[in-house]
Motif scaffolding. Sequence first.
Motif, PDB file in Angstrom:
ATOM      1  N   ASN A 163       0.637  -1.098  -0.193  1.00 56.67           N
ATOM      2  CA  ASN A 163       0.028   0.018  -0.089  1.00 56.67           C
ATOM      3  C   ASN A 163       0.928   1.229   0.043  1.00 56.67           C
ATOM      4  O   ASN A 163       1.054   1.962   1.070  1.00 56.67           O
ATOM      5  CB  ASN A 163      -0.940   0.068   1.421  1.00 56.67           C
ATOM      6  N   PRO A 164       1.389   1.592  -1.032  1.00 50.73           N
ATOM      7  CA  PRO A 164       2.472   2.739  -1.110  1.00 50.73           C
ATOM      8  C   PRO A 164       1.791   3.992  -0.834  1.00 50.73           C
ATOM      9  O   PRO A 164       0.631   4.031  -0.986  1.00 50.73           O
ATOM     10  CB  PRO A 164       2.881   2.832  -2.671  1.00 50.73           C
ATOM     11  N   LYS A 165       2.672   4.959  -0.240  1.00 54.06           N
ATOM     12  CA  LYS A 165       2.094   6.351   0.205  1.00 54.06           C
ATOM     13  C   LYS A 165       1.432   7.025  -0.989  1.00 54.06           C
ATOM     14  O   LYS A 165       0.544   7.905  -0.815  1.00 54.06           O
ATOM     15  CB  LYS A 165       3.051   6.986   1.113  1.00 54.06           C
ATOM     16  N   GLU A 166       2.229   6.831  -2.205  1.00 59.81           N
ATOM     17  CA  GLU A 166       1.316   7.528  -3.375  1.00 59.81           C
ATOM     18  C   GLU A 166       0.214   6.760  -3.773  1.00 59.81           C
ATOM     19  O   GLU A 166      -0.616   7.297  -4.707  1.00 59.81           O
ATOM     20  CB  GLU A 166       2.336   7.355  -4.583  1.00 59.81           C
ATOM     21  N   GLY A 167      -0.227   5.711  -3.138  1.00 61.25           N
ATOM     22  CA  GLY A 167      -1.635   5.091  -3.656  1.00 61.25           C
ATOM     23  C   GLY A 167      -1.423   4.092  -4.525  1.00 61.25           C
ATOM     24  O   GLY A 167      -0.442   3.640  -4.995  1.00 61.25           O
ATOM     25  N   GLN A 168      -2.582   3.542  -4.835  1.00 61.14           N
ATOM     26  CA  GLN A 168      -2.816   2.270  -5.759  1.00 61.14           C
ATOM     27  C   GLN A 168      -2.774   3.170  -7.205  1.00 61.14           C
ATOM     28  O   GLN A 168      -3.610   3.922  -7.415  1.00 61.14           O
ATOM     29  CB  GLN A 168      -3.603   1.539  -5.710  1.00 61.14           C
ATOM     30  N   ALA A 169      -2.355   2.436  -8.441  1.00 69.80           N
ATOM     31  CA  ALA A 169      -2.846   2.881  -9.746  1.00 69.80           C
ATOM     32  C   ALA A 169      -3.867   2.081 -10.079  1.00 69.80           C
ATOM     33  O   ALA A 169      -4.256   0.920  -9.279  1.00 69.80           O
ATOM     34  CB  ALA A 169      -1.659   2.768 -10.638  1.00 69.80           C
ATOM     35  N   GLY A 170      -4.691   2.293 -11.168  1.00 74.10           N
ATOM     36  CA  GLY A 170      -5.812   1.696 -11.340  1.00 74.10           C
ATOM     37  C   GLY A 170      -6.040   1.805 -13.049  1.00 74.10           C
ATOM     38  O   GLY A 170      -5.719   2.463 -13.695  1.00 74.10           O
ATOM     39  N   GLY A 171      -7.096   0.704 -13.273  1.00 73.83           N
ATOM     40  CA  GLY A 171      -7.455   0.809 -14.764  1.00 73.83           C
ATOM     41  C   GLY A 171      -8.490   0.177 -14.803  1.00 73.83           C
ATOM     42  O   GLY A 171      -9.134  -0.561 -13.955  1.00 73.83           O
ATOM     43  N   MET A 172      -9.260   0.030 -16.165  1.00 77.59           N
ATOM     44  CA  MET A 172     -10.404  -0.547 -16.283  1.00 77.59           C
ATOM     45  C   MET A 172     -10.325  -1.334 -17.550  1.00 77.59           C
ATOM     46  O   MET A 172      -9.582  -0.888 -18.438  1.00 77.59           O
ATOM     47  CB  MET A 172     -11.413   0.610 -16.430  1.00 77.59           C
ATOM     48  N   ASN A 173     -11.026  -2.353 -17.738  1.00 80.62           N
ATOM     49  CA  ASN A 173     -11.216  -2.955 -18.885  1.00 80.62           C
ATOM     50  C   ASN A 173     -12.712  -2.848 -19.510  1.00 80.62           C
ATOM     51  O   ASN A 173     -13.599  -2.633 -18.782  1.00 80.62           O
ATOM     52  CB  ASN A 173     -10.881  -4.473 -19.045  1.00 80.62           C
ATOM     53  N   VAL A 174     -12.804  -2.599 -21.046  1.00 79.37           N
ATOM     54  CA  VAL A 174     -14.115  -2.218 -21.312  1.00 79.37           C
ATOM     55  C   VAL A 174     -14.666  -3.255 -22.289  1.00 79.37           C
ATOM     56  O   VAL A 174     -13.864  -3.859 -22.871  1.00 79.37           O
ATOM     57  CB  VAL A 174     -14.149  -0.670 -21.835  1.00 79.37           C
ATOM     58  N   MET A 175     -15.880  -3.157 -22.592  1.00 76.98           N
ATOM     59  CA  MET A 175     -16.606  -3.749 -23.863  1.00 76.98           C
ATOM     60  C   MET A 175     -16.734  -3.007 -24.943  1.00 76.98           C
ATOM     61  O   MET A 175     -16.801  -1.540 -24.869  1.00 76.98           O
ATOM     62  CB  MET A 175     -18.118  -4.248 -23.109  1.00 76.98           C
ATOM     63  N   ILE A 176     -16.501  -3.441 -26.021  1.00 76.51           N
ATOM     64  CA  ILE A 176     -16.470  -2.555 -27.319  1.00 76.51           C
ATOM     65  C   ILE A 176     -17.359  -3.264 -28.323  1.00 76.51           C
ATOM     66  O   ILE A 176     -17.462  -4.722 -28.202  1.00 76.51           O
ATOM     67  CB  ILE A 176     -15.384  -2.345 -27.892  1.00 76.51           C
ATOM     68  N   MET A 177     -17.811  -2.721 -29.322  1.00 75.99           N
ATOM     69  CA  MET A 177     -18.556  -3.360 -30.331  1.00 75.99           C
ATOM     70  C   MET A 177     -17.899  -2.927 -31.693  1.00 75.99           C
ATOM     71  O   MET A 177     -17.814  -1.743 -31.966  1.00 75.99           O
ATOM     72  CB  MET A 177     -20.105  -3.103 -30.507  1.00 75.99           C
ATOM     73  N   THR A 178     -17.664  -3.785 -32.509  1.00 81.05           N
ATOM     74  CA  THR A 178     -16.998  -3.448 -33.803  1.00 81.05           C
ATOM     75  C   THR A 178     -18.208  -2.774 -34.679  1.00 81.05           C
ATOM     76  O   THR A 178     -19.379  -3.216 -34.717  1.00 81.05           O
ATOM     77  CB  THR A 178     -16.377  -4.772 -34.597  1.00 81.05           C
ATOM     78  N   LYS A 179     -17.901  -1.984 -35.452  1.00 73.36           N
ATOM     79  CA  LYS A 179     -18.719  -1.087 -36.377  1.00 73.36           C
ATOM     80  C   LYS A 179     -19.350  -1.850 -37.512  1.00 73.36           C
ATOM     81  O   LYS A 179     -18.224  -2.834 -38.268  1.00 73.36           O
ATOM     82  CB  LYS A 179     -17.789   0.108 -37.065  1.00 73.36           C
ATOM     83  N   ASP A 180     -20.532  -1.931 -37.670  1.00 74.73           N
ATOM     84  CA  ASP A 180     -21.066  -2.705 -38.771  1.00 74.73           C
ATOM     85  C   ASP A 180     -20.754  -4.100 -38.852  1.00 74.73           C
ATOM     86  O   ASP A 180     -20.537  -4.635 -39.791  1.00 74.73           O
ATOM     87  CB  ASP A 180     -20.661  -2.077 -40.142  1.00 74.73           C
ATOM     88  N   ASN A 181     -20.986  -4.720 -37.436  1.00 74.24           N
ATOM     89  CA  ASN A 181     -20.793  -6.306 -37.714  1.00 74.24           C
ATOM     90  C   ASN A 181     -22.049  -6.967 -37.796  1.00 74.24           C
ATOM     91  O   ASN A 181     -21.977  -8.187 -38.214  1.00 74.24           O
ATOM     92  CB  ASN A 181     -20.176  -6.514 -36.238  1.00 74.24           C
ATOM     93  N   GLY A 182     -23.120  -6.110 -38.051  1.00 77.90           N
ATOM     94  CA  GLY A 182     -24.505  -7.060 -38.233  1.00 77.90           C
ATOM     95  C   GLY A 182     -24.921  -7.637 -37.301  1.00 77.90           C
ATOM     96  O   GLY A 182     -25.920  -8.514 -37.582  1.00 77.90           O
TER      97      GLY A 182
END
Lengths: 262, 273, 342
Positions: free
Chosen positions: C244-263
Motif C-alpha cells: 500500500n504505497p504512500k502514493e496510492g494504487q494505480a488503477g485501470g479498467m477493461n471495457v466492452m466494445i462493439m465493432t462497427k457494422d458487424n451486423g
Amino acid sequence: MNTSSRLLANWVILGLTLTFLIGPFLIIILAGASDTSYLAFPPEGLTLRWYLKVFTVESFRASFLLSMALAVFGTLAALLLGVPAAYALNRYALPGAETVRTVVAAPIIVPGIIVGLALLRYLVVPTGVTVTLALFMAHTALVLPYAVRVVSSSMHNLRADMEEAAVLLGCSRFQAFTKVVLPNIRGGVLAAFILGFVTSFNQVPVSLFLSGPGVRTLPIDMLAYMEITFDPSVAALSALLAFMSLAIVFVAERLLGFSRYV
Amino acid sequence: MFRNTREGLALALPAAIFSTLLFLVPVGILLSEAFRFEGGWSLQGYIDFFATPLNRTVFLRTLKLGALVAGTAAVIGYAAAFCIVNLGPRARGTVFGMVVLPLMISPVARTYAWIVILGRTGIVNEAITGLGLSDTPLRLLFTETAVFLGLLQLFLPLMIISLVSAMENIPRDVIPAARVLGASWLAVFFKVILPLTKEGLVIGGTLVFTGSLTAYITPAILGGSKVLMLETLLYQRVNVSNDFVSASVIAMILIVMSFSANLLLKKIASARS
Amino acid sequence: MKTTLSRLALGCAAAALATTAAQAQDKTLTISVYSFAQDEYKEALYDPFEEICGCDVVIETGNSVERMAKIEANAADPVIDMAVISTQDALALARKGLLAQIDSSKLSNFDKLYDSAKDPNGDGMAVGYTYYASSIVYRSDLVEIESWGDLLSDDLAGEVALPNITGTQGPLTLMMLAEALGETGGYGPVISTIGEHSDDIVTFYSRSSELVQLMNQQEVIAAPVGKFAWGSFKEAALPFAWANPKEGQAGGMNVMIMTKDNGNEELAYQFMDYWLSTEIQTKVAEMQVDSPANKEVVVSDEIAENLTYGADVIENLNIMPAADVLDQRESWVEQWNTEVIQ
C-alpha cells in the motif's frame, strides 16, 4: 594415448554432449510432476495432477487435433506433390531442373515467421481464405523440401535401368513407376512422412501469425497458455508430446532404420 | 534418364507451382514492401531501421549470437562426431539415435526447461555455488548467455548429424596412416579431417546459424525484452507497433544474413583446400 | 493410449472443418476476450448465455495488442462482433473508426455501473465492466515497500522486475514513479531514471504469469503488477504481500466494445447486458476472476480482499486517461528503446 584411456575420453565427451542435449527433456518430465502451482525443479512434492490436467484443458484438445490434422494431411499433400517432383528430377533430363529444385527447396531457407506473416497479409486478408486453409498450405509448403530431398536420396540409389526394362517389356511409364519404383522407395517415403510429420507438428514461427477464432496450433496454444499461467501442465504436456514423437520415431527406426534418412 | 520433357515437367511442375504461388509470391510481396516508402521505391526503410540504435544493437547481437552458437556447435560437433564414428556399430546407432532425439521434441518444451535450469535457485546455480565457484547465485536468465545456451541445445544435433555423415566418408585407414607417419592430432585435424568434412561443416554451420537467427521461442522466453533478437523484434514490430515496413526490412535482413552465411562458409571451405 | 491416438487422428478431418461449420450456424456471436480464466467464464457466462439466446458463442483469445491487430485487419468484414479490451486500446480502435457507438438505453444494467465505468473514454464507444488496482507485490520477509520509489532503491537493485512499457501496466508504473520522484513535467525524466537503473532491473516482463513464475523461483523479490494476478501469488508457499504505497494504487479498467457494422448488434447488446447484470458480475467476482463494475454486487470480505472492490477503493484509484497513454506511448517507447533496453 592407449586404447582404454582413449575409449574413456570418447565416452566422457559423448556423455557430456548427451547430457546437454537430453538433460532438459528429463527435467521437463520431472518438473511436470511438481506439486506446485509454478514450474519447479527439483520438483517439490510429486503429483500426477498436471499430467491429468492436460487432458481437461479444452483448448489443448482442439489445438492438438488441429496440429495432428495439419501434420498428417499437410505431409500427405507434400508427398503427393513431392514424390512426382523428386522422380522427375531424378529420371528426366529437364530444362530448368535447377530452378525447380531451388523453388521447391525455398521454404527451408526463408524464416518461418516471414512465411506466416506473408500468408496472413497477402493470402488470408485479401482473398478471405480461412486461417485453417492457410495453415494447411503453409505446412504443406514447409514439408515439401523435406519430402523432395528424402525421396530423392532414396531414389538416387535405385538404378534406372530396371524401369527402362519394365517399359521395354510393355509396362506403361506409370505402371513402371508403381510396380518398380514405388516398392523400392517405400522406406524413403515413410521416412519423409515421419520427418514431415514431426517438423509440421512442432512448427512454431510459421503459425505465430496464423491463428484465428478457435484456430490455433498446439505449440502456439501452449505459448498462449503460458500467458495465463506457468503452471507445470505445459511441462507435462511437453513431456507427453515428446513421448508420442519418440514412440513414432522408435517404431519407424525399428521398421526402416529411419535415422539413415534424417 | 528419360527424354520425354513434357512428361517430366508435368510431374515436377505441380510442386514448383505450389511453392511459387503459396510461398514465393506472398513472401516476395512482403519483402518488396521493405523497399516501399511513401508510395515510391526507396531504401528509406533500411536507413530508418539502421538509424535507430536499438535496431543496430539487436542486429549485431543476432549476428554475434548466431556466429557464437554456430562456432561452438562446430567445436563440440567435431569432438562428438569423431567419438561417434569411433564407436562400434551397435553403440553408434544408439548414440546417434539419442542425438537425433531432441529434434523430435517440441522447441517449446526444450526452451521451457531452461527457465528452471538457469534460475537463481536452479541446478546450474546450485552447482556453481556448491563448487564454490561463486558465493552468490549468478544472474543467468534474461541474459545473452541464456539465449546462447538455449539455441546451442536446440541446434547442436544438426551440426553433429552433418559432421557424422561427413566423417563416415573418410576412408578408414587415412587417420591411422597419418598418425603412423608422425602427424600430430592437430595436424591430422587440419590436414586430413577438416578438408574431408568441409561439406558437412558447411551444411551444419548454415543450418545452425540460420536456425539461431530465426528461432523465436528461445529469445522470447529466455531473453525477454532486454535481449531482443531480430526475430523477436520483428514480432514486436508487427504485433505491438503495426509497423510492417520495419517488419519487412527485418525479414529481408534475416534472409540476406542466412544466404551470406551459406556463401561465406562455402567460400571458406573451398579456400582451405 | 494407442487407440485414443488413432481415434484422435481419425477425428482430425472433422476438427479442421469445425470452424467452418460453426460459422455456418444461424446465430453466432464471435467475441474476443483475454485468454485467462476461460474455464470460469465458460461456466459463469458463456454457457448460460448460449442457453438463453439459443446461439453459439465463438471465443477468440489472446492479449489485447494481438487481438486488436486482428480486429483492425478484418475491419472491412468484422469477424469479431464484440470484444473486451483495455481503455486505451478501445480508444485507439475508436479513433480508427472501427467501433460502433454503444446505445446505453439498450443496456438495462447500465445505470447500476460506477460512474467512471459508464463512458470511460468520453466517446460513447466503450463501457467498463471491470476495474483493477495496480500496486507492488513483494517478499515481505526480505523487503519493505512503502513507496513506488522503493522499486529503484539500492535494496532492490538486481532483485526487481518492472512491467514492459508496451503493456498496460508499464505506463501505470511510470505514472506512479513520477509521483514518487516528484516529476511533474511528463514521464520523460522517469524513463531516463529507469534507464540509469536498467542494469539493476532483472527484466521487463510482459505477462503477469511470467512474473508469478519469476517470483516463485526467487528471481525477483518485488514488482508492480495488476490486482487480477494477486490470486496466483496468494497460493504460493513464499510470503508475498500486496503493498500500500504512500502514493496510492494505480488503477485501470477493461471495457466492452462493439465493432462497427458487424451486423450482429442485437445479439452483442444482449450479451453485454447479460455480462453487466448483477447476477453475472457477482458470479464472476465470487470466482475471483474479475472485479465488478456493477455497484450492486455484494461479496464477502474474504473475496473482496482479492478484488478491486468497493466505492472507496474504486474512487481513489489513480486512473490514467486513455488519451494520455495513446498520444504519448510512441514517444515513451522510443525513449524506452534508446535509454532502457539498449
